[in-house]
Design a protein around this motif. Structure first.
Motif, short mmCIF file in Angstrom:
data_model
loop_
_atom_site.label_atom_id
_atom_site.label_comp_id
_atom_site.label_asym_id
_atom_site.label_seq_id
_atom_site.Cartn_x
_atom_site.Cartn_y
_atom_site.Cartn_z
N GLY A 1 0.72 -1.26 -0.12
CA GLY A 1 -0.24 0.11 0.02
C GLY A 1 0.83 1.22 -0.14
N VAL A 2 2.05 1.13 0.76
CA VAL A 2 2.74 2.36 0.84
C VAL A 2 3.31 2.82 -0.44
N PRO A 3 4.01 2.04 -1.33
CA PRO A 3 4.79 2.17 -2.62
C PRO A 3 3.60 2.65 -3.58
N PHE A 4 2.35 1.89 -3.41
CA PHE A 4 1.36 2.45 -4.45
C PHE A 4 0.96 3.82 -4.17
N ALA A 5 0.60 4.11 -3.10
CA ALA A 5 0.39 5.63 -2.73
C ALA A 5 1.41 6.70 -3.13
N ILE B 1 6.19 -7.76 -13.90
CA ILE B 1 4.66 -8.06 -13.71
C ILE B 1 4.05 -6.92 -13.11
N GLY B 2 4.34 -6.47 -11.99
CA GLY B 2 3.62 -5.32 -10.97
C GLY B 2 4.46 -4.10 -10.76
N GLY B 3 5.40 -3.96 -11.54
CA GLY B 3 6.31 -2.77 -11.08
C GLY B 3 7.01 -2.80 -9.81
N CYS B 4 7.24 -1.64 -9.14
CA CYS B 4 8.15 -1.64 -7.87
C CYS B 4 6.90 -2.22 -6.45
N VAL B 5 5.62 -1.82 -6.74
CA VAL B 5 4.75 -2.27 -5.69
C VAL B 5 4.70 -3.68 -5.58
#
Length: 318
Positions: A68-72, A166-170
């Motif tokens: 959640g933190v990197p996504f935000a 697949i999903g980036g750094c998140v």
């Protein structure tokens, strides 16, 4: 976003190759470690009579926060400016990779051995392995260093590349959170079985992809790729972990040496099967050879995974 993520992973890979893993208190992996220690204490207080449930809840909380933190952060960074978002994601991807630090760890053992400083090499290898090192001779030290480089080629470089592609750094952060939980608490007791199983699952496919890519890399480098494949098929399960012997068996076969075998942990002897046939005697140059194999496999992986991601983006216009 596929193009942005591909660019970020590529830049992160190059940054790691040039600078290596920076050592500072606010490194994301260290922050994950602090989070694990904090939540472990909290869950112990809350789940005093249900420790396994507490360990499971702790693991789930770590994954939610670390995703959640990197996504935000990226959500707001990309909304502010597209290229600023790529820059931020590139830096986070850089923190998730450990190719150069793995090289440095191996060379810290290789250089003293090459200079005849067995005590210095023993001290260096004690910093990167979990086994007892006090009584290791030069052969035992070399084996420990080669096994470390071989095993961590997967979970330190190839697996993060796969998940970030697949999903980036998140997704890369989520994977590293799983990996960090396993190394910090997964081995402790039955309370943290969920964290240990998560790591086994997360690394199951990447470790096998890493092995096949390493066999291909060994062929390019002129190593014994045929023997690498043979030993991989025969000895890839000669380890308590379902994943650790995958790349270890390839390295043993490619270099025609024998790895693993009995080892002491906290003063107790553990009987472990050998990996490889020992066609050639083990020598300190095997450490440098394993590092070269790691780098070749890493480059092949980066080109393959990032290339596939870009191709998907072009085909589907994403």
């Amino acid at each position: 976003m596929i193009i942005a993520q591909s660019a970020a992973v590529s830049i992160g890979f190059v940054l790691d190759a040039i600078f290596g893993d920076p050592d500072f208190k606010l490194h994301p992996i260290r922050l994950i470690g602090y989070l694990i220690l904090f939540l472990e204490k909290v869950m112990r207080r809350i789940f005093t009579k249900h420790e396994r449930l507490g360990g499971t809840v702790m693991a789930i909380c770590v994954l939610i926060i670390c995703g959640g933190v990197p996504f935000a952060i990226l959500f707001f960074a990309y909304r502010l400016n597209y290229f600023f978002g790529i820059a931020i994601e590139s830096v986070i991807c850089y923190f998730m990779l450990a190719a150069k630090s793995l090289k440095q760890a191996g060379m810290s053992v290789y250089k003293p051995l090459k200079n005849g400083d067995v005590d210095g090499a023993r001290k260096s290898v004690s910093m990167i392995v979990g086994r007892d090192t006090e009584s290791l001779d030069d052969i035992g030290i070399t084996k420990a260093a080669v096994e470390t480089v071989a095993e961590n080629t997967s979970d330190g470089v190839i697996a993060p590349l796969i998940y970030m592609s697949i999903g980036g750094c998140v997704l890369g952060c989520v994977y590293k959170a799983i990996n960090t939980m396993d190394s910090m608490v997964g081995y402790k007791n039955d309370r943290y079985r969920f964290a240990a199983k998560l790591d086994d699952i997360a690394n199951y496919i990447p470790s096998r992809i890493s092995a096949y890519l390493m066999i291909f890399a060994s062929k390019i480098m002129g190593c014994n790729s045929r023997n690498a494949y043979r030993i991989f098929k025969r000895d890839s399960r000669n380890h308590a972990s379902p994943n650790s012997a995958q790349t270890e068996s390839v390295v043993a076969g490619a270099l025609e040496i024998q790895l693993a075998g009995d080892a002491y942990y906290f003063g107790k002897l553990y009987k472990k099967p050998f990996i490889g046939d020992g066609i050639k005697p083990i020598k300190y140059d095997n450490i440098a050879d394993s590092i070269k194999l790691m780098y070749m496999t890493s480059v092949i992986s980066a080109v393959l995974f990032i290339g596939l991601k870009v191709a998907v983006g072009v085909v589907y216009g994403i």
